[in-house]
Every structure is written in structure tokens, then in C-alpha cells.
Design a protein around this motif. Structure first.
Motif, mmCIF file in Angstrom:
data_model
loop_
_atom_site.group_PDB
_atom_site.id
_atom_site.type_symbol
_atom_site.label_atom_id
_atom_site.label_comp_id
_atom_site.label_asym_id
_atom_site.label_seq_id
_atom_site.Cartn_x
_atom_site.Cartn_y
_atom_site.Cartn_z
ATOM 1 N N LEU A 182 2.987 -0.454 -0.170
ATOM 2 C CA LEU A 182 4.079 -1.049 -1.087
ATOM 3 C C LEU A 182 4.886 -1.895 0.000
ATOM 4 N N VAL A 217 -1.824 4.210 -3.806
ATOM 5 C CA VAL A 217 -0.424 4.821 -3.894
ATOM 6 C C VAL A 217 -0.654 6.229 -4.752
ATOM 7 N N GLU A 218 -1.141 6.172 -5.796
ATOM 8 C CA GLU A 218 -1.372 7.249 -6.463
ATOM 9 C C GLU A 218 -1.774 8.344 -5.862
ATOM 10 N N ASP A 227 5.020 -6.141 -10.982
ATOM 11 C CA ASP A 227 4.249 -5.945 -9.875
ATOM 12 C C ASP A 227 3.322 -5.023 -9.919
ATOM 13 N N ASP A 228 1.829 -5.366 -9.420
ATOM 14 C CA ASP A 228 0.817 -4.376 -9.479
ATOM 15 C C ASP A 228 1.097 -3.304 -8.326
ATOM 16 N N VAL A 229 0.731 -1.985 -8.782
ATOM 17 C CA VAL A 229 0.969 -0.696 -7.706
ATOM 18 C C VAL A 229 -0.487 -0.625 -7.135
ATOM 19 N N ARG A 261 10.387 2.455 -3.277
ATOM 20 C CA ARG A 261 9.594 1.061 -3.418
ATOM 21 C C ARG A 261 8.839 1.084 -4.746
ATOM 22 N N LEU A 262 8.965 2.188 -5.388
ATOM 23 C CA LEU A 262 8.199 2.048 -6.662
ATOM 24 C C LEU A 262 9.028 1.254 -7.709
ATOM 25 N N GLU A 317 -4.046 0.887 -5.703
ATOM 26 C CA GLU A 317 -4.477 2.233 -6.336
ATOM 27 C C GLU A 317 -4.215 3.152 -5.256
ATOM 28 N N LEU A 355 7.465 4.187 -12.492
ATOM 29 C CA LEU A 355 6.761 5.005 -11.843
ATOM 30 C C LEU A 355 7.432 5.890 -11.094
#
Length: 1230
Positions: A309, A358-359, A352-354, A390-391, A356, A395
């Protein structure tokens, strides 16, 4: 040794022996600067010597450890300490041992201050790189004595890696010779770092720091980062946490990776983050039983997530305005509110794309919140907070929802604890929006009372403590208006936790959280008033919290009902019996604050719980019913109303039926029967005191049966709860009889009186000791109207219980309780002339005194020790109570000889060896002496006693401390009336086992004897008393063995030297005769050894030069020295040789008999003692035969056959001028 040469006992350390000094973190500066400088300056001198080196190292360690809690005080001194040590390290002439010692000192400093602060002080110029690198290179990683050197060098090397020059510039020409190339500095550092990442000592931690500083350099990361990460991931893949070497390798590698992803730039680390995460997943670290590996795994996972992130401050986070406590209070004082918080509801980066990964990171952190170890959960909670910052808002809210899922009763206490830590982190960072507070506060309120039973105890202390931390964090994070809807619930929950929690840490944490909310929020009702009462220190005492502080807080209406509800819901059924009892007593206090609520709401709930299948709930609810009913009675009595005005008929009937329902369900039997009996006994007492309308009801018979059955079967109850059960039954009986067995005022029902008295007196002859105890106390608890006309009969039965007979000599507890019962009965019936069957009077007082004084000589011992102490203590207390009772009403009943015997017996107990018992005896003695309402008549030597023990000193003297007690009690030796008994007590103390008791009693006795050396009459009186004690206690080993020790001390120290000038002094003649009687036909080796030295004084204290002259001969005897005989009769015979005349001849004859004793140890010890004593006293044997005598004593093998030994013994008899002993036809004679 002369009497005056005895070293003074008792110094400052003894005078302050009862003081405990505790120092907190109150240091103001580094006070050992000069000493430390001198210590470091002497390292060159001490590095070689083993002892001096260790002393210097240990002293430095002690100095530094003082500053563990205040390490910042070292900061001004760190530089010169480091310079002194590095001068040694950089000196080329310093030997290796000195260098290692310098690094040990550096490590101690680092340990206290922390390496991060200390690191920047290391020299880190370009010129330092290669020297430090060379020093590290020459170290041996397997040298376990020098790990501090390697640790500090690696840290030093990590600092040099921060130089802003490319390392390649330091390499020069790598080709030194054709075909040969040396390694570059970059490769050397990397090689060293990799090698130390897999070692087993602390250098591994320093290597991780080195890697993080080295790999993240601009000139290294491009060429070496990928290579190092590949090496690290291969190590992780190959290692297993099932092996020790695998754990070490994984630990070092994980530390290095975590440090790299922490200190490295995101753009440099991002290409490798996904690969590292996949490798970490394959390691299955959550399955490891190594706490450190799981913690490092969580730490690395969160660093990888932060790498995925972009670093930013969430625009949507909650921002409280002014966080200054002073500003908050000032605004509240002025009636103003703070500035409104700024909350951005839109996230500029919402689209913004998170990544993958991160999950997966969030998932692993959530798993970490449920880890079994706190450090792992704490690291995961911090990771959750950092990631959520930072999310995007949506989310992050999902993360909060996942955290709230931890607060399910299907989860373990570990998940609850981790969830609380995560919520606190989220709230502290402003990531828990006010919209979520409804859900969050609900679970936190549950967490504040979380308590799950596990076997014989419970879990949940850490959960409640963490929930208090959440409340503390919320107070700092949110505006008052955000928390306003929850103020009532949170304040009540924190007050309840601060007052009613079982664990002291939780109570203090709740108090701190409450204080923070009062200061930061200012909305808690009556916050300042409560804080002044329930502060950090006040809540430390649990009983004080339940019974005192709770009453004060319940005075505020906002808290009364929540506190009562909590007690009924949570604490009445608590697994800890002490908490249940405290909760019931707390309900008693709180019911007076809310009588209507207690009668209409609480009481029906409690009655319904009395038949619960849960034992703890049943026990607690019965206790609570009793206490609440009694509290309501007190309130009604204040208005002259019956208790039924508060309790309706249904409640009264419910109380009456409790006993019968338990009896019908057989709940008085089995494992829970003890608790039910104790609870119902309390119920009987409280309902009787509450004057419940049960007179003539059958329930009274049921209650009486329960009390009698409980007292009759006390021996079947576990020992740890027996006393509590006995006290409860006796108290219940007293209240029951007083309320329901009185026919007319002051008159008992004759049938009930006859039945009770006859039955209880019969039980006093029961063969079970505990049954006697119970019914003795029961008789003592009977009210006066039941004793009327039967007093003599009852006292006769109790006197029989206190009498010691061969068949019940071990029944010390029944004798103790019998004495207590007699004293209580005397207090109950009072004093009345001419009525021996109704009160204490001249006709029966002498019999009562005789029974009490007879128990003052109870010294019964068994496997538990001196159980007679219980009896003597009860006797003293009873004597004091009875004497004070008579003094107040009819002092003429106290006869002179009775008072004298009381005072003497108590004085004897005040001079004995058990500290707490001596203190009690002294308290009784001084109470009788100083009582003035009116004064006790016939106290012997009252005037002298008041001067020796002035009233002003009573409170200041600690009689349980030997250093304070014995110097005072020995002053009674100067009073003839007390001399015998005090000396008897001192003799027992001097022969005890406790070093301080022996030392101070001996010194005090010597001080007294030193003062009477010039008074032959006083000395003669003292010696006569000592002999009288000996004669009265012949063959009584409790007194005779300590007395022999006392005689050894006083004769050895020349206390009776004045008697040696007279031939056949009566003291010596009688002492010798008593010693002979004491050891006659004895098989006790210690006693026999004790008697020998009475004839020969201990030679180790005199004529040392003479003894040394014959030392080589003495060693051949092979016998123990005189110190082995101090507890026996052997030294006493030896000491008698100093008295001239027939006493000396008889003593020598007795010793000659012992030279042929059946026990070889006695023969050898006797020979050794005689040998030493003949060298000491030159007038015992003529100079012409002395050499021959000592030769026989030293050369003879006294442990040989008796026939051989007897021949040498007879030869000695001829040389010493005593007749040869003749064999007589008696078994066992020499």
C-alpha cells in the motif's frame, strides 16, 4: 573468655530488622560517574586476573542495572564512557582479553540504554570501515566467551554502512597478484552478515540490523538485494521449525527480512514483496510452537502489507481537535466546547486498486489476533492499525467488522484479548469512526466483565485489562459529544471493574481509564469525587473496594442499580468463594442505599437462584439472601418497624423454605454439602438477627438439627474450611437461641434448656476431637438465660475438656476451644455474689482460675509442631479477660496468690522462643499491668514493673523482635517473684533453633549476669534458681536439653568463676548430682554429649596456644570438636573440673565411665573433650604425668573393642588418681 569480652549483639541492622525499604524510580542523575570512570580506567590492570576481573565486571553491572527504569540519565555520560572503551579497542597493543572485556562493558551499557540510542555514538567515518570489518573478520563465531564482542562489532559495522560514499571506492585495485583477486568490501560485509544470521547467540540480532542498513544502501540494493532475498527465501524454504538449527536460521532470516522491509524504500522492496509473502505462507509459521517465530512472522507480514500500500494519511480518518488535557479542562471551566472535529467523508483515493496481497496480509493479521501468546497478538494489533490507516474507508470498515467478529462467545479469551488490542489501536489512530461506536462499545462492555471458568480457576483477566485500555484510548481519541450517548454505560462499567474486579491489575487499569475519561472527556457523572476515593492505591485492597469504596460510589444514583445488578448477575455465582462472600456483604451495604429496588427486584431473583443446579450460584445466592434480609431489617429497625414491612409474604416464605428444600434434595451431602451448610448457617444467623416471625415454627427444629449435625460431623469436613464452618455454626446457634428459645424475658424454655445442655455436655465426651471443639464453642455461645441454673454443670464439663489425660493428650484444639468457651461464658453471665449456678462468684472463681492456669503448662507437640501453643495462647487470653472482668466488678475476688501466678506464668511465656506467641504474652502482661479501671490488685512488684515497662513504651516496642524483647524481659530476673519463671522461659529460648532468638536471649542473659558479678547474694540466688529449674525438670527434655546448653554457655563464659575459689561449692555439688541423674541410663547421644563438658569447660575458648601446640595429636583422635557437644550433657561434666575438691574427683570418675560407654561416638568425643580440658587447666593433673595422660588420650583408638579400651581407661584412672570403675552385672554397663 571473660564475661565482659562477649561481643555486643544488636546493631543498626537488628534495630531496623522490621523495616522494609523500597526505592522507586526516583533517581535524579547518574551518581556513580566518578566510580565508573575509575572502574573503566583500571581495565588494563584487571583484565588478566580472574577474581579482579569478575569483581570489576559485576560492579559495573550493578551500577548500570540501577538505571534500567531511568536509562535517559546515562545520556550525558555515554560519550566519554564509549571513548574510554573504544580507546582500548583501537589500541593495537591491547591484548585480546582486554579487548573482549571492553566489549563486555560496552554491551552492558547497550543493554541498559538500548542499542538505537547508543549506536549513533560509534565512530562512523570512512576510515573506520575497514578496521571494524577486519576486527569482525578475525572473530571466531564459535567462541562462546566473546559473544558480546561480536555483537558490538556487528552493530558498529552497521553504523559504518551509513557513510554516503560508494563502497566500491574503498576497494582500490582488487587484483593484488596476477591470477588472484581479493573480495570487495561489499561482498565481505554481505558474507559476514549472512554467516552471523544463522548463529545461535545474540550476534544474530545485530546481524539483522547490519543487513537492514547494508542492503538498503543505494549502491548495494541494485546489485545485492535480489541475491540476498533469494538466499533468505531459500533458507526459509529449507529450514523447519521442528529442529533447533531450523528455528535459529528462521529467526535470523525473518529478523533480517522484517528490518529490510521496514527501512527500505517502498519502490525498492515492492517487486519482491509478493514473492516473500508466498514463501512466508509456505513456512506455516502459525503452526509453530516457537513464540518468537510467530511474532516475527506477523511483523514481517505487516511490513509486506505496508509495502503493498502507498504510504499516506487516510483522509477519512477521525481527527479530534485539541488533545491538550490542560486546554480541555480550561474550556470546560469556561463553559466552552472544543472545536468541532474534522471528518472527511469522501476519500480522494477511493478508486485506487488494492493489491491482491493485501487481503492475505489482513487475513494473517486477523489470525495473529487469536494467537496464544500476548506478544504475537500485540504485534498483530499494531499491524491491523497500520494497515487500516492506508486502506480506503470501505475496506478499513470491513477490517473493523472482521475485528468485531473476534468478540463471539464461540471464540477463546485469546481472540477477545487480541480484538481489544486491535480496537484500541484503531481508535487511537482515528480509524474507528463514530458510526462504529455503537457496535464497539457494546462488545467492550462485555469484555469488561469477561470471565470464563477453566477447571478450578478462570481466564479473562487479560481481556478485562485490555478492555480498560480500549476505554483509556477512546478517552483520548474522541470528542466528548461522540461518546456522550455511551457515557452512562462506560462510566458504570469502569466503576464496576475498578471496585468489583477480582484481579488487582484490572481494578487499577479500570481506575486509570476512568481517570483518563474524567480528565479528557469531562462528562462522567461525579468523576472527580469518585477519583479521589477510588484512586490507583485505594483500589489495591479488594475488601476495601467491595465493602467501603462501593458504598461511597453507590451514594450517587447513577451507579447504584448497575452496581447491584452486576453483583447479582456476575459476582454472586463467581467461582471464587471469597468473591461470593464479599459480594454478599457488598449487597448488604448497597441494599441500604436502594431498599425498594433490593426488596422488589433483587430479592426475588436471589430466591429463584437458591435452587440452581450450579453449586456456586446456589451458595452465593443463599449468602446474598441472608445479607440483604438483614440489611432490610436494619433499615426497618431504625423506624421501629418489622422487617416484613420491606419483604412481602412470598419472600418470607421463600426464606423459610430454603433449608427444607435443600434437605429434601439431599444437597447437604456430597462435595457441595460443606458450602451449603456454611451458607445456611449464615442464613440462620442473619434471619434470627432480623427477628423473622418464625417462633414456634417447625423450621426452627430444622435449623437446630442442621447446626447440631454440622458440629457433630466437623471431622468429616476438609481441614481448610473446618474453622469457617465451625464459626458459622456457632454464630448461628447463638443468634437462634437468643431469638427463638426465650420463653419470657430472661427465662428459657425449660424443655429446650434441658435438651440442649444435656446433649451438648454429652458431646464433650465424644471420641472425635473436632466434635468436642464444636460443642465446646457451642456451649460458650449460649445466651445467659439458657445457662441460668446450669452454670456449674456447664463449667464442670468444659473443665473436663481442658484437662489433659493420657487418652486425649493430642486433643490440643479441643482444649483451646474449651478455654475460649469458659472465657466467653464468664463474659456472658458476668459476676454476681453468691450465685454459683448463675454467674461468676467467690464459690466458683477459684475453680475457673485453676482450669485456666493448668493449661499454661500445656506443651503438647505432634507432627504439626508445638500445638500446645494454641492452648497456652487461649489460656492467657482467657485469664486476661476473666481478670479484667473481675477487676471491673468485684476485684476482691482476685486473690494475691492467683494474681501472682497469673503474672508469673504470662511473664514466662513472654520470654519463650516463638516470636508471635511471645508478642501476645507481652501484650497480655502489659494490659494487666497498666489496666486502671480500676487497677488489678495484688500485682507483684507493681512499682518496679511500671518503671521497667512504662506506659509510654508499650506501643513502640515490637515484642516479636528478639532484639527488642529479650533485653527488656531479662530485667525481670532482678525481681525474686518473677525470676524462676522468666529464667525458665529464657532457658528454652536460649536452647532454641532460631539464630536471632539464641543470639539475643544469650546476650541479654549475659548482660544481666555481668551486672550481678559483684553481688554474691544475687549470684547465689540466681544459681539456686537455675538449679531449682534443673531439678524440677529432670528428664523433661523440652527443658533439660536447653538447660544443659545454657549451663554450657554460662560456665564457659566464666559467669560462675567466683564459685571456683571454694572447694566443693554447693552449686557445683548439686549441679554434678543433677547431671548424673539426667544422663543415668540414657540412650540419647545428644544428651550424653551435652553432659560431658559440664566437667571440663570448652577448651576452644581458652589457652589457644596450648591447644595448637598439641594440634597434631588432637587430629589423631578423630573425634568431633567441642562444637559438636553444645546440645548435649558431655560439655557439662568437663566444665565441672574447674571446681576443686570432691566435685572434680567425681567429675573425672564420671568421664572415665564414659570413656568405656557402649557407643563409640561417646567414647571418642569424651577423649577429645578431656584432652583439650587437661591442656587448659594445669592444676587438674600433675605436671609429671600430664604428657603420659595426653599421650594415652591421643594414641588410643577409642572406637576399638571395649576390652582394649577398658585397659587404657584403667591406666588413665591410675594417672588421674581416681578409682578404677568396677564391672557390675547389669546390662549395658561399662
Amino acid at each position: 573468655m571473660a564475661l565482659s569480652d562477649e561481643p555486643a549483639a544488636g546493631g543498626p541492622e537488628e534495630e531496623a530488622e522490621d523495616e522494609t525499604l523500597a526505592f522507586g524510580a526516583a533517581l535524579e542523575a547518574f551518581g556513580e560517574s566518578a566510580e565508573t570512570r575509575a572502574l573503566l580506567g583500571r581495565l588494563r590492570e584487571v583484565h588478566g586476573g580472574g577474581a579482579e576481573r569478575e569483581v570489576a565486571l559485576e560492579r559495573f553491572r550493578v551500577i548500570m542495572d540501577k538505571y534500567q527504569e531511568q536509562p535517559h540519565l546515562l545520556d550525558p555520560h555515554l560519550e566519554w564512557m564509549m571513548n574510554l572503551l573504544l580507546d582500548i579497542v583501537q589500541d593495537q597493543t591491547s591484548p585480546a582479553s582486554l579487548v573482549h572485556l571492553a566489549f563486555k562493558f560496552l554491551y552492558i551499557i547497550t543493554k541498559v540504554r538500548g542499542y538505537k540510542t547508543f549506536l549513533r555514538l560509534f565512530p562512523h567515518e570512512v576510515a573506520d570501515v575497514e578496521p571494524v570489518l577486519d576486527l569482525v573478520t578475525i572473530q571466531n563465531p564459535k567462541d562462546h566467551e566473546a559473544w558480546e564482542t561480536r555483537y558490538m562489532l556487528l552493530l558498529w559495522l552497521s553504523v559504518t554502512c551509513l557513510i554516503p560514499f560508494d563502497f566500491s571506492r574503498l576497494d582500490g585495485n582488487l587484483l593484488t597478484q596476477p591470477g588472484q583477486a581479493r573480495m570487495s568490501i561489499m561482498d565481505r560485509i554481505l558474507q559476514i552478515a549472512e554467516s552471523y544470521l544463522i548463529v545461535s547467540d545474540k550476534a544474530r540480532d545485530a546481524a539483522a540490523v547490519l543487513v537492514s542498513r547494508f542492503i538498503t544502501r543505494p549502491d548495494v540494493k541494485q546489485s545485492k538485494m535480489a541475491e540476498f532475498l533469494d538466499w533468505s527465501l531459500c533458507n526459509l524454504a529449507r529450514s523447519s521449525f521442528q529442529t533447533m538449527q531450523g528455528v535459529i536460521t528462521m529467526d535470523g532470516t525473518l529478523q533480517a527480512l522484517a528490518q529490510i522491509f521496514k527501512h527500505g524504500k517502498r519502490e525498492d522492496c515492492l517487486p519482491y514483496a509478493a514473492t516473500v509473502l508466498r514463501c512466508l505462507d509456505g513456512c506455516r509459521l502459525p503452526e509453530s510452537n516457537q513464540t518468537l517465530l510467530r511474532k516475527l512472522g506477523v511483523k514481517l507480514v505487516q511490513r509486506l502489507g505496508l509495502t503493498f500500500l502507498k504510504p499516506k494519511v487516510a483522509a477519512w480518518r477521525y481527527q479530534r481537535g485539541c488533545r491538550s488535557l490542560a486546554a480541555n479542562l480550561q474550556l470546560l471551566t469556561q463553559g466552552q466546547s472544543e472545536q468541532k472535529p474534522l471528518i472527511l467523508t469522501e476519500d480522494d483515493d477511493e478508486d485506487d486498486d488494492v493489491p491482491e496481497g493485501v487481503e492475505r496480509v489482513i487475513e494473517q493479521l486477523l489470525v495473529g489476533l487469536k494467537d496464544k501468546d500476548t506478544v504475537v497478538r500485540w504485534s498483530a494489533a499494531k499491524g491491523i492499525g497500520r494497515m487500516a490507516g492506508r486502506l480506503p474507508r470501505a475496506l478499513a470498515d470491513d477490517v473493523v467488522g472482521s475485528v468485531l467478529d473476534c468478540f463471539s462467545f464461540q471464540e477463546t479469551d485469546k481472540a477477545w484479548h487480541g480484538g481489544c488490542l486491535a480496537l484500541a489501536e484503531l481508535g487511537r489512530r482515528g480509524l474507528l469512526l463514530p458510526s462504529r461506536l455503537v457496535d464497539v462499545v457494546a462488545v467492550i462492555l462485555k469484555a469488561l466483565t469477561y470471565d470464563e471458568k477453566r477447571g478450578a480457576c478462570s481466564v479473562g483477566t487479560n481481556v478485562r485489562d485490555a478492555a480498560c485500555y480500549v476505554c483509556w484510548a477512546f478517552a483520548r481519541a474522541y470528542e466528548p459529544q461522540e461518546l456522550k450517548p455511551f457515557v452512562t454505560a462506560i462510566s458504570s462499567a469502569l466503576v464496576i471493574a475498578a471496585v468489583f474486579d477480582r484481579d488487582i491489575n484490572c481494578r487499577r487499569a479500570a481506575s486509570a481509564a476512568f481517570q483518563e475519561n474524567v480528565g479528557r472527556q469531562g462528562t462522567f457523572p461525579h468523576g472527580i469525587d469518585i477519583l479521589t476515593t477510588a484512586d490507583y492505591f485505594a483500589v489495591g485492597n479488594r475488601s476495601n473496594c467491595f465493602l467501603v469504596i462501593s458504598v461511597f460510589i453507590a451514594g450517587f444514583p447513577e451507579y447504584t442499580q448497575p452496581m447491584i445488578d452486576h453483583l447479582v448477575t456476575m459476582k454472586i455465582s463467581h467461582w471464587d468463594g471469597v468473591i461470593r462472600e464479599l459480594a454478599a456483604r457488598a449487597l448488604h451495604n448497597l441494599a441500604q442505599q436502594a431498599p425498594e429496588f433490593s426488596a422488589t427486584q433483587v430479592f426475588p431473583r436471589l430466591l429463584s437462584m437458591t435452587l440452581s443446579p450450579d453449586l456456586h450460584m446456589r451458595h452465593g445466592s443463599i449468602l446474598a439472601c441472608a445479607e440483604v434480609a438483614y440489611a432490610l431489617y436494619k433499615l426497618a429497625a431504625q423506624e421501629n418497624r418489622p422487617v416484613t414491612d420491606h419483604l412481602d409474604e412470598q419472600a418470607v416464605q421463600g426464606l423459610k423454605q430454603i433449608h427444607q428444600q435443600l434437605y429434601d434434595r439431599q444437597l447437604y451431602r456430597g462435595l457441595g454439602g460443606q458450602l451449603m451448610r456454611q451458607a445456611v448457617c449464615v442464613l440462620i444467623e442473619k434471619l434470627s438477627l432480623s427477628k423473622m416471625p418464625f417462633r414456634g415454627d417447625t423450621v426452627i427444629d430444622g435449623w437446630q438439627w442442621l447446626i447440631n449435625d454440622t458440629l457433630r460431623h466437623l471431622h468429616l469436613i476438609s481441614s481448610h474450611s473446618r474453622q469457617q464452618m465451625k464459626d458459622a455454626a456457632v454464630s448461628a446457634l447463638a443468634a437462634l437461641c437468643s431469638e427463638y428459645y426465650m420463653k419470657e424475658p430472661g427465662e428459657a424454655d425449660p424443655a429446650i434448656q434441658e435438651e440442649l445442655i444435656t446433649q451438648y455436655l454429652a458431646e464433650l465426651r465424644n471420641p472425635e476431637e473436632m466434635t468436642r471443639c464444636g460443642f465446646s464453642l457451642a456451649l460458650g455461645a449460649l445466651p445467659g438465660f439458657l445457662l441460668k441454673g446450669r452454670l456449674q454443670q456447664v463449667l464442670t464439663g468444659l473443665r473436663a475438656v481442658t484437662h489433659t489425660s493420657p487418652e486425649d493428650v493430642s486433643f490440643a484444639e479441643s482444649r483451646r476451644d474449651g478455654l475460649k468457651a469458659i472465657a466467653r461464658i464468664c463474659q456472658t453471665v458476668g459476676v454476681k455474689a453468691g450465685a454459683p449456678d448463675e454467674a461468676v462468684c467467690g464459690e466458683n472463681v477459684s475453680q475457673i482460675y485453676c482450669a485456666l492456669l493448668g493449661c499454661m503448662d500445656d506443651y503438647t507437640t505432634d507432627s504439626r509442631g508445638d500445638v500446645g501453643t494454641w492452648v497456652r495462647k487461649a489460656a492467657m487470653t482467657s485469664l486476661m479477660d476473666l481478670t479484667l472482668l473481675l477487676a471491673r466488678s468485684q476485684p476482691e475476688l482476685i486473690e494475691a496468690h492467683t494474681c501472682e501466678r497469673i503474672m508469673c506464668c504470662v511473664a514466662q511465656q513472654a520470654s519463650e522462643k516463638i516470636d508471635r506467641f511471645r508478642a501476645h504474652a507481652a501484650s497480655v502482661f502489659l494490659t494487666l499491668l497498666h489496666f486502671d479501671s480500676p487497677p488489678i490488685p495484688h500485682v507483684p512488684h507493681r512499682g518496679e514493673l511500671e518503671k521497667l515497662f512504662p506506659r509510654s513504651d508499650v506501643a513502640s516496642v515490637n515484642w516479636s523482635a528478639p532484639s527488642q524483647a529479650f533485653p527488656r524481659i531479662t530485667q525481670l530476673l532482678g525481681l525474686p517473684t518473677y525470676r524462676y519463671h522468666v529464667l525458665l522461659g529464657l532457658v528454652v529460648s536460649l536452647g532454641g533453633l532460631t539464630e536471632s532468638t539464641i543470639r539475643h536471649s544469650t546476650q541479654s542473659l549475659f548482660e544481666y549476669m555481668k551486672g550481678i558479678q559483684s553481688d554474691p547474694q544475687a549470684l547465689g540466688s540466681f544459681s539456686g534458681t537455675l538449679l531449682q529449674i534443673f531439678e524440677d525438670n529432670l528428664l523433661n527434655e523440652r527443658v533439660s536439653v536447653p538447660l544443659l546448653k545454657t549451663l554450657d554457655h554460662v560456665l564457659t563464659h566464666g559467669c560462675f568463676d567466683i564459685f571456683t575459689t571454694e572447694e566443693d561449692h554447693p552449686f557445683a555439688v548439686k549441679l554434678l548430682a543433677l547431671c548424673k541423674k539426667e544422663i543415668k541410663n540414657s540412650k540419647d547421644i545428644q544428651k550424653l554429649l551435652s553432659g560431658i563438658a559440664v566437667d571440663f569447660p570448652s577448651a576452644t575458648l581458652v589457652c589457644v596456644g596450648t591447644v595448637q601446640m598439641y594440634a597434631h595429636t588432637h587430629l589423631r583422635l578423630g573425634a568431633p570438636g567441642p562444637h559438636c557437644a553444645h546440645g548435649s550433657a558431655l560439655p557439662r561434666f568437663c566444665e565441672m573440673v574447674q571446681f576443686p575438691g570432691d566435685v572434680r574427683r567425681q567429675a573425672l570418675l564420671q568421664l572415665c565411665l564414659l570413656l568405656c560407654h557402649r557407643f563409640p561416638l561417646i567414647r571418642k568425643t569424651t577423649a577429645s573433650q578431656v584432652y583439650e580440658t587437661l591442656l587448659t587447666y594445669s592444676d587438674v593433673v600433675g605436671a609429671d604425668v600430664l604428657d603420659e595422660v595426653v599421650t594415652v588420650l591421643s594414641d588410643t583408638a577409642w572406637d576399638a573393642e571395649l576390652a582394649v579400651v577398658r585397659e587404657q581407661r584403667n591406666r588413665l584412672c591410675d594417672l588421674l588418681g581416681v578409682p578404677r570403675p568396677q564391672l557390675v552385672p547389669q546390662p549395658g554397663a561399662c
